[in-house]
Design an enzyme around this catalytic site. Structure first.
Site, mmCIF file in Angstrom:
data_model
loop_
_atom_site.group_PDB
_atom_site.id
_atom_site.type_symbol
_atom_site.label_atom_id
_atom_site.label_comp_id
_atom_site.label_asym_id
_atom_site.label_seq_id
_atom_site.Cartn_x
_atom_site.Cartn_y
_atom_site.Cartn_z
ATOM 1 N N LYS A 147 -6.650 -10.647 0.039
ATOM 2 C CA LYS A 147 -7.312 -11.161 1.237
ATOM 3 C C LYS A 147 -8.678 -11.795 0.940
ATOM 4 C CE LYS A 147 -4.682 -9.932 4.973
ATOM 5 N NZ LYS A 147 -3.755 -8.930 4.553
ATOM 6 N N SER A 196 0.454 -7.181 -3.650
ATOM 7 C CA SER A 196 -0.619 -7.758 -2.839
ATOM 8 C C SER A 196 -1.849 -6.880 -2.653
ATOM 9 C CB SER A 196 -0.058 -8.148 -1.469
ATOM 10 O OG SER A 196 0.667 -7.057 -0.914
HETATM 11 C C1 LIG Z 1 -2.461 -8.743 4.774
HETATM 12 C C2 LIG Z 1 -1.577 -8.179 3.733
HETATM 13 C C3 LIG Z 1 -0.238 -8.626 3.571
HETATM 14 C C4 LIG Z 1 0.421 -9.625 4.488
HETATM 15 O O1 LIG Z 1 -0.229 -10.869 4.549
HETATM 16 P P1 LIG Z 1 0.020 -11.859 5.793
HETATM 17 O O2 LIG Z 1 -0.799 -13.045 5.488
HETATM 18 O O3 LIG Z 1 -0.422 -11.134 7.035
HETATM 19 O O4 LIG Z 1 1.495 -12.138 5.850
HETATM 20 C C5 LIG Z 1 0.498 -8.092 2.520
HETATM 21 N N1 LIG Z 1 -0.015 -7.151 1.697
HETATM 22 C C6 LIG Z 1 -1.275 -6.702 1.827
HETATM 23 C C7 LIG Z 1 -1.762 -5.667 0.871
HETATM 24 C C8 LIG Z 1 -2.101 -7.197 2.841
HETATM 25 O O5 LIG Z 1 -3.353 -6.733 2.966
#
Ligand SMILES: *Cc1c(COP(=O)(O)O)cnc(C)c1O
Length: 328
Positions: A56, A308
């Site tokens: 993010k 992510s």
């Molecule tokens: C926000 C987030 C997502 C999903 O991202 P989007 O842009 O909302 O689809 C996936 N994994 C993590 C760890 C996140 O913080």
């Protein structure tokens, strides 16, 4: 909301230069256990190693760096209690921009404490996320603060897409990429870059079955709302906004394949990543691995899995790992 124009792959290229001083070029590692098990190469893009523990920071950096200095000085406001809030607070801190986070009274005290530690001003009130969001919108008017949306913003989307440019350099032979899906900022940015530069790569979006709001919206052809239920993939919770402007269209147009994974799949993948790869990940970032391990998606010859984020509650992970030992 910034810029009415939808993002393009040129915006992703420009973003990658802009955010370079603020984000890490994260490593890609071979998932040895999964590669052996599936008989096909599985690579992990470790966005969990970014500052604040998730990708993010890419979108937040691009958004705040594109803001005119004067607007930044007045301050930014957001409503996320999770990874987006932390990323915005981190970037704003480095740029000297005041940051306000609106929270509902439901937010647990450990999360409140983590956010407070970033130096953000916290405004706690309202029975739920919707009321907190209303408060944030009021603050944009009352105090001239700028709202930084977690996904439905062209600059945020372009920022998230920068990870795909790294992937293309790191894994020139990749033919499939698995991307977690919630509001769709991440997969939109990634797919924008890939479809322009390497259209043959198959982009697979992975939703948690507990919260498949974007997937249901794509099927319905309009934003839908679902009741919120608890999930291991807490960072995938929440809606896509009933006035969604960008991500529903981009996801509809650019994603090749959708899959959903169950809570059981997610828990097992978190344990597998911990035990086989020695990685600490949160539920949202285990969904790609969960889709592969459960057989819900066919691996490519060379598959990239976006890991992510790492911000898992430690007790949750310990319980999962302990429980998995008993199961076998
Ligand atoms: C926000 C987030 C997502 C999903 O991202 P989007 O842009 O909302 O689809 C996936 N994994 C993590 C760890 C996140 O913080």
């Amino acid at each position: 909301m910034s810029g009415a124009r939808p993002p393009t792959h040129d915006d992703v290229l420009a973003a990658s230069v802009r955010v370079a001083g603020m984000v890490q070029r994260t490593p890609v590692v071979l998932a040895e256990g999964a590669t052996r098990g599936l008989g096909a190469e599985v690579h992990l893009k470790l966005e969990s190693l970014q500052p604040t523990g998730s990708f993010k920071v890419r979108g937040a950096a691009n958004r705040l760096l594109l803001m005119p200095e004067e607007e930044r000085r007045r301050g930014v406001v957001t409503v996320s209690t999770g990874n987006h809030g932390r990323a915005v607070a981190y970037v704003a801190g480095r740029l000297g921009a005041p940051v306000t986070v609106c929270l509902s009274e439901l937010v647990p005290s450990n999360k409140v404490a983590a956010l407070r530690a970033t130096g953000a001003e916290l405004i706690i009130g309202g029975a739920g996320q919707d009321e907190a969001e209303e408060r944030a919108t009021e603050l944009t008017r009352e105090r001239g603060l700028t709202l930084v949306h977690p996904f439905d913003d062209p600059h945020v989307i372009a920022g998230q897409g920068t990870l795909a440019l790294e992937l293309l350099e790191q894994l020139p032979d990749m033919d499939t990429v698995l991307v977690p899906l919630s509001g769709g900022g991440l997969v939109s940015g990634v797919a924008l870059a890939l479809k322009a530069l390497r259209p043959s790569v198959r982009v697979v979006a992975v939703s948690a079955a507990a919260t498949p709001v974007m997937l249901r919206s794509v099927v319905a052809g309009r934003p839908v709302a679902l009741p919120e239920v608890p999930t291991l993939a807490d960072s995938l919770g929440g809606g896509i906004g009933l006035h969604n402007r960008y991500t529903l269209k981009l996801v509809t147009e650019l994603v090749d394949e959708h899959v959903e994974v169950s809570e059981r799949d997610i828990g097992r993948a978190m344990v597998e990543l911990f035990v086989d790869e020695r990685l600490v990940v949160e539920g949202a970032s285990a969904v790609g691995m969960a889709a592969l391990a459960s057989g819900r998606v066919e691996p490519g010859r060379s598959t990239a899995v976006i890991v992510s984020g790492r911000n898992v509650d430690v007790m949750t992970l310990i319980q999962l790992v302990g429980g998995a030992g008993e199961e076998s």
